[in-house]
Design an enzyme around this catalytic site. Structure first.
Site, PDB file in Angstrom:
ATOM      1  N   HIS A  37      35.560  38.517  44.068  1.00 42.96           N
ATOM      2  CA  HIS A  37      35.875  38.466  42.634  1.00 42.96           C
ATOM      3  C   HIS A  37      37.371  38.251  42.425  1.00 42.96           C
ATOM      4  O   HIS A  37      37.776  37.437  41.580  1.00 42.96           O
ATOM      5  CB  HIS A  37      35.444  39.769  41.962  1.00 42.96           C
ATOM      6  N   GLU A  38      38.187  38.962  43.174  1.00 38.17           N
ATOM      7  CA  GLU A  38      39.635  38.789  43.044  1.00 38.17           C
ATOM      8  C   GLU A  38      40.058  37.392  43.495  1.00 38.17           C
ATOM      9  O   GLU A  38      40.987  36.804  42.931  1.00 38.17           O
ATOM     10  CB  GLU A  38      40.378  39.868  43.839  1.00 38.17           C
ATOM     11  N   HIS A  70      39.863  35.007  40.699  1.00 41.29           N
ATOM     12  CA  HIS A  70      41.057  34.934  39.849  1.00 41.29           C
ATOM     13  C   HIS A  70      42.110  34.006  40.450  1.00 41.29           C
ATOM     14  O   HIS A  70      42.785  33.265  39.732  1.00 41.29           O
ATOM     15  CB  HIS A  70      41.647  36.327  39.652  1.00 41.29           C
ATOM     16  N   HIS A 127      43.655  30.658  38.808  1.00 42.14           N
ATOM     17  CA  HIS A 127      45.096  30.398  38.728  1.00 42.14           C
ATOM     18  C   HIS A 127      45.427  29.022  39.287  1.00 42.14           C
ATOM     19  O   HIS A 127      46.211  28.270  38.704  1.00 42.14           O
ATOM     20  CB  HIS A 127      45.857  31.483  39.492  1.00 42.14           C
TER      21      HIS A 127
END
Length: 235
Positions: A102-103, A106, A110
Site C-alpha cells: 500500500h505504501e 503512494h 508520486h
C-alpha cells in the site's frame, strides 16, 4: 461568553465522530492482527516485497526505512522515503506485505504525479494551520459584536473547512494506493489469489479509518455551523 460554548446538545456530533473513529481503529487492529498470523507463501518480508514492487515500477530513488511502532507505516514524498514499522518491515505475513505494498502505491502515485496526491500535499500546510487556529479565532470572535464577530467566526469556520477538505481528498488517495498495491502483489506473484483476499480485507479495514476520520471532521464542521451560523445571521 455564551453558555453553549461550554456545553450544548451538539456535543453529540463530537461523540458520534469519536465513536466512529474508535470502531474503525478497533476494526483495523483486529483485522491486521488476524492476518498477521498468515505467513505469505512467497516468504517475502514487507521490506522485500516493497523493494520488488518499487523496482518493478522503475522506482530506484526511494529509500526503504525501518521505523518503530505498529501500523505507523507511511510514504514521505518530500524526501522519498518509504517507512515501514516494526509490524511490517521484517514480517512475512500477508497483512504486513499488504501494508508495505500500500505504501508503495503512494510512491507509484508520486512517480506518476497522481493529482489527488499532489493536491493533498499542497493543502497539508493550510489544513494543519486551519485545524490549529480555527477554534482560537472563533473564540476571539465571540468577544466582539456585529460585523467583526461575524467575520472572525466565518474565518474560523473557513479555516476548519480546509482540514475537512484534506480528509476528503485523502480518501481517493488511500483507495487508489490500495488498488495499486493489490494489482502489484498479483502481477509480481508476491501473493496468491487466496492470500490476496486476506490482504484486501486488511486494506479495506485500513481504508475505513480514513472514512471515519473524514466523517468525524464533517460532523465537527457541522457542529460549528450549527453553533455559530445563527449568531452570524442575528448579527
Amino acid at each position: 461568553m455564551p453558555y453553549f460554548f461550554w456545553y450544548d446538545s451538539t456535543y453529540i456530533l463530537v461523540i458520534i465522530g469519536a465513536v466512529i473513529c474508535m470502531l474503525a481503529s478497533a476494526k483495523v487492529n483486529t483485522t491486521f492482527n488476524k492476518y498477521s498470523a498468515y505467513r505469505s507463501m512467497s516468504g517475502m518480508t514487507g521490506a522485500q516485497a516493497a523493494e520488488r514492487i518499487l523496482n518493478s515500477a522503475g522506482i530506484y530513488d526511494v529509500e526503504i526505512r525501518h521505523i518503530s511502532g505498529k501500523l505507523t507505516d507511511n510514504y514521505n514524498p518530500t524526501n522519498k522515503t518509504l517507512n515501514l514499522s516494526d509490524s511490517t518491515y521484517n514480517s512475512t505475513s500477508v497483512a504486513a506485505v499488504g501494508v508495505a505494498a500500500h505504501e508503495c502505491g503512494h510512491a507509484i502515485q508520486h512517480q506518476h504525479s497522481y493529482f489527488p496526491l499532489t493536491l493533498r500535499s499542497a493543502i497539508v500546510p493550510i489544513a494543519n494551520f486551519g485545524s490549529t487556529l480555527a477554534w482560537p479565532i472563533i473564540i476571539i470572535g465571540l468577544f466582539f459584536n456585529g460585523s467583526m464577530s461575524a467575520m472572525l467566526i466565518n474565518i474560523g469556520i473557513l479555516m476548519f473547512s480546509f482540514a475537512v477538505l484534506f480528509q476528503l481528498v485523502t480518501l481517493p488517495v488511500e483507495f487508489n494506493a490500495s488498488s495499486r498495491a493489490l494489482k502489484q502483489l498479483e502481477t509480481q506473484g508476491i501473493l496468491g489469489q487466496d492470500e490476496l483476499k486476506y490482504t484486501r480485507k486488511v486494506l479495506v479495514s485500513a481504508a475505513l479509518t480514513y472514512v471515519a476520520s473524514a466523517a468525524a471532521a464533517i460532523l465537527q464542521l457541522l457542529r460549528l455551523v450549527i453553533l455559530f451560523g445563527g449568531r452570524n445571521r442575528d448579527d
